[in-house]
Write an enzyme that holds these catalytic residues in place. Structure first.
Site, short mmCIF file in Angstrom:
data_model
loop_
_atom_site.label_atom_id
_atom_site.label_comp_id
_atom_site.label_asym_id
_atom_site.label_seq_id
_atom_site.Cartn_x
_atom_site.Cartn_y
_atom_site.Cartn_z
N GLY A 12 10.64 29.03 45.42
CA GLY A 12 10.74 29.31 46.85
C GLY A 12 10.32 28.15 47.73
O GLY A 12 10.13 28.32 48.94
N LYS A 41 14.00 39.90 44.45
CA LYS A 41 12.64 40.12 44.97
C LYS A 41 12.66 41.30 45.96
O LYS A 41 13.44 42.23 45.79
CB LYS A 41 12.08 38.84 45.58
CG LYS A 41 12.17 37.66 44.60
CD LYS A 41 11.37 36.47 45.00
CE LYS A 41 11.58 35.36 43.98
NZ LYS A 41 10.80 34.16 44.25
N SER A 64 13.85 27.24 42.78
CA SER A 64 14.71 26.55 43.76
C SER A 64 16.05 26.08 43.17
O SER A 64 16.57 25.03 43.56
CB SER A 64 13.97 25.39 44.43
OG SER A 64 12.87 25.89 45.17
N GLY A 85 16.16 32.88 42.61
CA GLY A 85 15.61 33.74 43.66
C GLY A 85 16.44 33.67 44.93
O GLY A 85 17.49 34.30 45.05
N GLU A 93 9.45 28.89 34.85
CA GLU A 93 9.50 28.74 36.29
C GLU A 93 8.23 28.04 36.77
O GLU A 93 7.19 28.70 36.94
CB GLU A 93 9.60 30.10 36.98
CG GLU A 93 10.84 30.89 36.62
CD GLU A 93 11.16 31.94 37.68
OE1 GLU A 93 12.27 31.92 38.20
OE2 GLU A 93 10.28 32.77 37.98
N ASN A 152 17.13 37.09 40.97
CA ASN A 152 15.91 37.85 41.27
C ASN A 152 15.89 38.09 42.77
O ASN A 152 15.55 37.20 43.55
CB ASN A 152 14.69 37.02 40.82
CG ASN A 152 13.38 37.70 41.16
OD1 ASN A 152 13.37 38.85 41.62
ND2 ASN A 152 12.28 37.00 40.95
N GLU A 172 4.74 35.53 40.76
CA GLU A 172 4.26 36.32 41.92
C GLU A 172 3.48 37.54 41.44
O GLU A 172 2.52 37.97 42.09
CB GLU A 172 5.44 36.70 42.81
CG GLU A 172 5.96 35.48 43.57
CD GLU A 172 7.45 35.50 43.90
OE1 GLU A 172 8.08 36.58 43.84
OE2 GLU A 172 7.99 34.41 44.21
N HIS A 230 6.48 37.46 36.12
CA HIS A 230 6.84 36.52 37.19
C HIS A 230 5.56 35.99 37.83
O HIS A 230 4.57 36.71 37.96
CB HIS A 230 7.71 37.23 38.23
CG HIS A 230 8.31 36.27 39.21
ND1 HIS A 230 7.60 35.76 40.27
CD2 HIS A 230 9.53 35.68 39.26
CE1 HIS A 230 8.36 34.90 40.93
NE2 HIS A 230 9.54 34.84 40.33
P1 PGA Z 1 13.61 30.68 43.96
O1 PGA Z 1 12.88 31.81 43.09
O2 PGA Z 1 14.94 30.42 43.32
O3 PGA Z 1 13.71 31.23 45.34
O4 PGA Z 1 12.73 29.45 43.88
C1 PGA Z 1 13.00 31.84 41.70
C2 PGA Z 1 12.18 32.98 41.15
O5 PGA Z 1 11.11 33.26 41.70
O6 PGA Z 1 12.59 33.64 40.18
#
Ligand code: PGA
Length: 254
Positions: free
Chosen positions: A176, A11, A216, A237, A170, A9, A100, A98
């Site tokens: 993140g 983003k 993460s 991500g 997630e 992803n 976010e 997601h």
């Molecule tokens: P991250 O994000 O691996 O940076 O924690 C994962 C995601 O939001 O899909």
């Protein structure tokens, strides 16, 4: 056998030149180093879907996905991108729900159910995300919340449609933050989701659905996280923005 999947992803990151450099490095590393049955999905920003898909071509393992789509098909929705548009670009997957999007853009279960329908109608595979914030886990209500997200988002589908989905668990507190769920926490929640699907649709359907872990994931923890019986891969991500690290994560599922 459930499909093993590692999705990146990206983003809202990278210029076009940087995105193309990342994609070509990745394709090279996958060609040289990845042997086995895994689907790799590069979920790029909308403007890079076509140029990245051109680089990927008809690759046996790699496909291109979007990070969102509209619940509407066409019309006066300024700034939106629809499922039929994505399908016309040969985009195969779309991330929906997601955290976010839920948190910053107010996306709720009803809206996400409509987006899932729009994606499926146009032959896109939704990667449907669910996951709890930390305070919900601290209250011990994480399983209930995730079950309700799954129910609201996808349980209106019949079994044939449901089988086309990929689900991503997630935990919001792990996205993140550098703080990963333990392999046991990931496996436990994946088992809860699979059981919920089995109860509603039957075990055979539940056994066909790939459930990815996200939050993460990195080259150092992927192997342990992916070892769970119900963990079929990852949604990655930050670490998907580095070709070497993402390739190592892909290799961890094999
Ligand atoms: P991250 O994000 O691996 O940076 O924690 C994962 C995601 O939001 O899909």
């Amino acid at each position: 056998m459930r499909q093993k999947i590692v999705a990146g992803n990206w983003k809202m990151n990278k210029t076009l030149d940087d995105a193309l450099a990342l994609a070509s490095e990745l394709i090279g590393m996958v060609n040289d180093e990845v042997r086995g049955d895994v689907r790799i999905i590069l979920c790029t920003p909308f403007p890079y879907l076509v140029p990245v898909a051109r680089l990927v071509g008809n690759h046996a393992m790699i496909s291109v996905g979007a990070q969102n789509c509209s619940e509407h098909e066409w019309g006066a929705y300024t700034g939106e991108t629809s499922a039929p548009m994505l399908a016309s670009l040969n985009t195969s997957h779309v991330i929906l729900g997601h955290s976010e999007r839920r948190q910053y853009f107010g996306e709720n279960g009803k809206l996400l159910a409509a987006k899932v329908d729009a994606a499926l109608k146009h032959g896109l595979t939704p990667i449907f995300c669910c996951g709890e914030p930390l305070e919900v886990r601290d209250r011990g209500e994480h399983e209930d919340l995730v079950r309700s997200q799954v129910e609201e988002g996808v349980f209106h589908l019949d079994a044939d449609a449901l089988k086309k989905l990929v689900i991503a668990y997630e935990p919001v507190w792990a996205i993140g933050t550098g703080k990963t769920a333990s392999a046991q926490q990931a496996q436990d929640m994946h088992a809860v989701i699979r059981q919920q699907i089995a109860t509603r649709y039957g075990q055979a359907t539940a056994d066909e659905i790939s459930i990815l872990y996200g939050g993460s994931v990195n080259a150092g923890n992927a192997k342990e996280l992916f070892a769970g019986n119900d963990v079929d891969g990852g949604l990655v991500g930050g670490a998907s923005l580095k070709s070497r690290e993402f390739t190592e994560i892909v290799k961890s599922i094999l």
